[in-house]
Design an enzyme around this catalytic site. Structure first.
Site, PDB file in Angstrom:
ATOM      1  CD  GLU A   1     -70.332  -3.576  65.614  1.00 24.35           C
ATOM      2  OE1 GLU A   1     -69.086  -3.566  65.647  1.00 24.35           O
ATOM      3  OE2 GLU A   1     -71.009  -4.570  65.925  1.00 24.35           O
TER       4      GLU A   1
ATOM      5  CG  ASP B   1     -75.780   4.087  64.406  1.00 23.21           C
ATOM      6  OD1 ASP B   1     -75.482   4.793  63.415  1.00 23.21           O
ATOM      7  OD2 ASP B   1     -76.275   2.949  64.322  1.00 23.21           O
TER       8      ASP B   1
ATOM      9  CG  ASP C   1     -77.719   3.867  68.780  1.00 26.55           C
ATOM     10  OD1 ASP C   1     -76.500   3.638  68.907  1.00 26.55           O
ATOM     11  OD2 ASP C   1     -78.462   3.235  68.001  1.00 26.55           O
TER      12      ASP C   1
ATOM     13  CG  ASP D   1     -77.058  -0.957  70.496  1.00 29.72           C
ATOM     14  OD1 ASP D   1     -77.011  -1.256  71.706  1.00 29.72           O
ATOM     15  OD2 ASP D   1     -77.950  -1.347  69.713  1.00 29.72           O
TER      16      ASP D   1
END
Ligand code: 0RA
Length: 635
Positions: free
Chosen positions: A424, A497, A499, A501
């Site tokens: 992404e 990632d 995290d 998101d």
């Protein structure tokens, strides 16, 4: 153990020895699956008692140190002296291979199923095992070590109750790791409770204080199962269709309900075993459903809306269905022995479903109307989708020649050697392109707004600017036309990632693969890249760690006073330079990756529906409970 060995006992010892030598042959594996299988083996015997009408309650306990205790209120394993073996029937059941108990073929014993190998296998694979039988106002007892009785069956007390208590300690020299999962056991016991209505099955984890307990009992049987599967979806009629019927010794229990979504969810069971590969019962069901609905359509005022028959796909859009059949002598085929082979079952299921579904729908005219309406809409949409697809095909989008512009392909053209990173964002995509080994690694950066595939019909998914590049890059098409043989990369790696998101992207892509390219997951082609969270440098050497716990463990092993320690925290993939990205996340020699596995369809379906579905409150709760973990999928 008695001191004079007769021929029968030597046979028994040989049997137990065979089990311990090749445990995989009997329980599938010595990993987590095999370990949990030990519990199912005992529980299956209790379920058999329940199916025979003698047991209403089964309780499973995970005691401290991963000792398992299964308690039921059945008749209790018989203890009388076995006429041939000349020892207690209890000892025979516990030590003799395939002495499951009910020797008549007419019962639908589950313990004759997939790995139905009998309690003696659990006994042989336990460092110790003890059984208490409550029967004839007495309590009988025998204890074993690696399957061998320590002494004869003895009476240890009196009791008015009937039942069996089996306690066992899995042998640590056999299993890779002994750690029972509450969730794995709980999911299977819940499934068994759905499949065997009216039986109460509970699970208690005594390893923690306070103990954790869950109890399942469903009067509605597979109808409750369908309601459970649809709980985060929007059903288009209130009560699921339900019936139970029998023909030629085959019992069929079925429930179905449609929801506003587009996915087809059919769970099929034979003697409580999930037949993932389908088989004759599934094909009988599909034929009957399509024919019955077309018969209703012909007689309906809606007939003028359609000039063709509804197809199987039309009548299964948004369908949630559970069919459970009990077959006296099931034949299992297929790669994982989860495909029913008995040819007579096809006709039996077909005729029972046609007959019972027809009378149900005749009595519920409002239900048949919404089903037909939904199927007609599906049929029209499918025709539109086909036109859209023909159009995109003509434009060459879905052909391999029309690879997406942003795809940085690899040099090797043999799919077995190749991997594609789905990334992404342009900055991470740029680093990945520069850092990769272009011989076998392709990079596909994603852009544009992500769609929620749970809420989108296939023709929109195909033309979506974000999904289309994935479909064309993988080259294997989608949905009904998905063809694994055309897959251009055998490793499809989602790189996002660590995290929230990143979790979101991972979940959306996994949902997409689950709904539209399921074999990709089933055959183990999907991976999650694991970028590290920290780089720790000590005395000129560096080490990557992937979470905070690992960081603390690693730091604890260093001498803080004399070592020169440096630590870098990575905020995200975009922050790493190409070289770092290669070393930490992409180099097959040093990277960490998780392979996505599909072990529990019910859990996976539940997860995706909850995460992606219409209903906000359950989704919020699920996310809070699971912090967006994908643990149901990866191992
Ligand atoms: C052999 C024969 C019978 C029952 C069982 C075994 C039996 C096994 C297990 C294992 C756990 N719970 C169990 N309950 C029963 C038939 C009993 C009879 O005919 O009286």
């Amino acid at each position: 153990m008695q001191d004079n060995y007769d021929a029968g006992q030597i046979q028994i010892l040989k049997g137990l020895e065979a089990v311990r030598k090749r445990p995989g042959m009997y329980i599938g594996s010595t990993g987590s699956e095999g370990l949990h299988h030990l519990v199912y083996e005992i529980v299956d015997n209790s379920i058999d008692e329940a199916l025979a009408g003698y047991c209403t309650n089964i309780a499973v306990f995970i005691e401290e140190n991963n000792i398992i205790r299964v308690v039921d209120n059945g008749r209790g394993i018989p203890v009388d002296i076995h006429p041939i073996e000349n020892i207690s029937a209890l000892e025979v059941v516990m030590t003799k291979l395939h002495a499951g108990g009910k020797f008549d073929k007419d019962s639908y014993k589950v313990s004759g199923g997939l790995h139905g190998v009998g309690v003696s296998v659990v006994n042989a694979l336990s460092s110790w095992c003890e059984v208490s039988v409550y029967r004839e106002n007495k309590i009988f007892f025998q204890k074993y070590e690696i399957g061998i009785p320590l002494e004869d069956v003895k009476t240890i007390g009196e009791s008015q109750n009937n039942g069996t208590v089996v306690r066992f300690n899995p042998d640590s020299s056999i299993f890779d790791e002994i750690d029972f999962s509450f969730d794995i056991l709980s999911n299977r016991l819940r499934e068994l409770a759905f499949l065997n209505k009216g039986i109460e099955i509970s699970l208690t984890d005594e390893r923690i204080v306070p103990v954790k307990e869950r109890s399942f009992m469903f009067e509605g049987g597979v109808k409750s199962f369908v309601q459970f599967l649809n709980k985060s979806k929007t059903p288009i009629f209130e009560e699921p269709v339900y019936f139970e019927s029998e023909k030629d010794n085959v019992i069929v229990e079925l429930s179905l309900q449609y929801n506003e979504g587009f996915a087809e969810t059919i769970f099929t069971y034979v003697n409580n075993i999930n037949t993932r590969e389908g088989g004759t019962h599934l094909s009988g069901l599909k034929t009957a459903l399509t024919r019955t609905l077309n018969d209703f359509l012909k007689k309906s005022k809606l007939a003028k809306k359609m000039d063709e028959n509804l197809t199987g796909d039309d009548v299964r859009e948004g369908l949630t269905c559970v069919i459970s059949v009990k077959v006296p002598e099931p034949q299992f085929e297929g790669q994982t022995k989860t495909k029913l082979g008995n040819s007579e079952v096809r006709g039996i299921v077909d005729s029972l479903v046609s007959e019972r579904l027809t009378s149900y729908l005749e009595e519920h005219p409002n239900v048949i109307d919404v089903i037909l309406d939904k199927s007609i809409t599906a049929s029209k949409a499918r025709a539109a989708a086909k036109r859209a697809r023909d159009l995109t095909r003509r434009k060459g989008f879905l052909e391999t020649s029309g690879l997406p512009g942003k795809l940085a392909d690899c040099a090797d053209k043999n799919p077995e050697n190749c991997e594609v990173y789905i990334v992404e964002g342009d900055s991470a995509g740029g680093s990945a392109k520069m850092g990769r080994d272009r011989k076998f690694q392709a990079i596909l950066p994603l852009w544009g707004k992500m769609i929620n595939v749970e809420k989108t019909r296939v023709e929109k998914v195909i033309s979506n600017e974000k999904m289309l590049p994935i479909i064309t890059a993988l080259g294997a098409n989608i949905a009904d036309e998905f063809n694994l043989e055309k897959l251009r990369y055998h490793k499809v790696i989602i790189m996002a990632d660590a995290d929230v998101d990143g979790s979101h992207i991972r979940t959306l892509l996994l949902t997409f693969f689950f709904r539209y390219m399921r074999p990709l997951i089933e055959e183990g082609h999907v991976y999650l890249a694991m970028p590290p969270l920290y780089k720790i440098t000590a005395n000129g050497k560096y080490h990557y760690v992937y979470d905070d716990e690992e960081k603390d463990t690693y730091l604890a092993g260093l001498d803080v006073a004399s070592d020169k320690i440096g630590m870098q925290r990575y905020k995200g993939l975009g922050e790493m330079n190409p070289d770092q990205l290669w070393h930490t996340t992409m180099n097959p020699e040093s990277r960490m990756m998780k392979k996505v596995k599909l072990e529990d369809f019910v859990a996976a379906d539940e997860m995706f529906t909850t995460l992606m579905g219409e209903d906000v409150p359950p989704r919020r709760k699920f996310i809070e409970d699971n912090a967006l973990s994908v643990s149901n999928l990866d191992v």
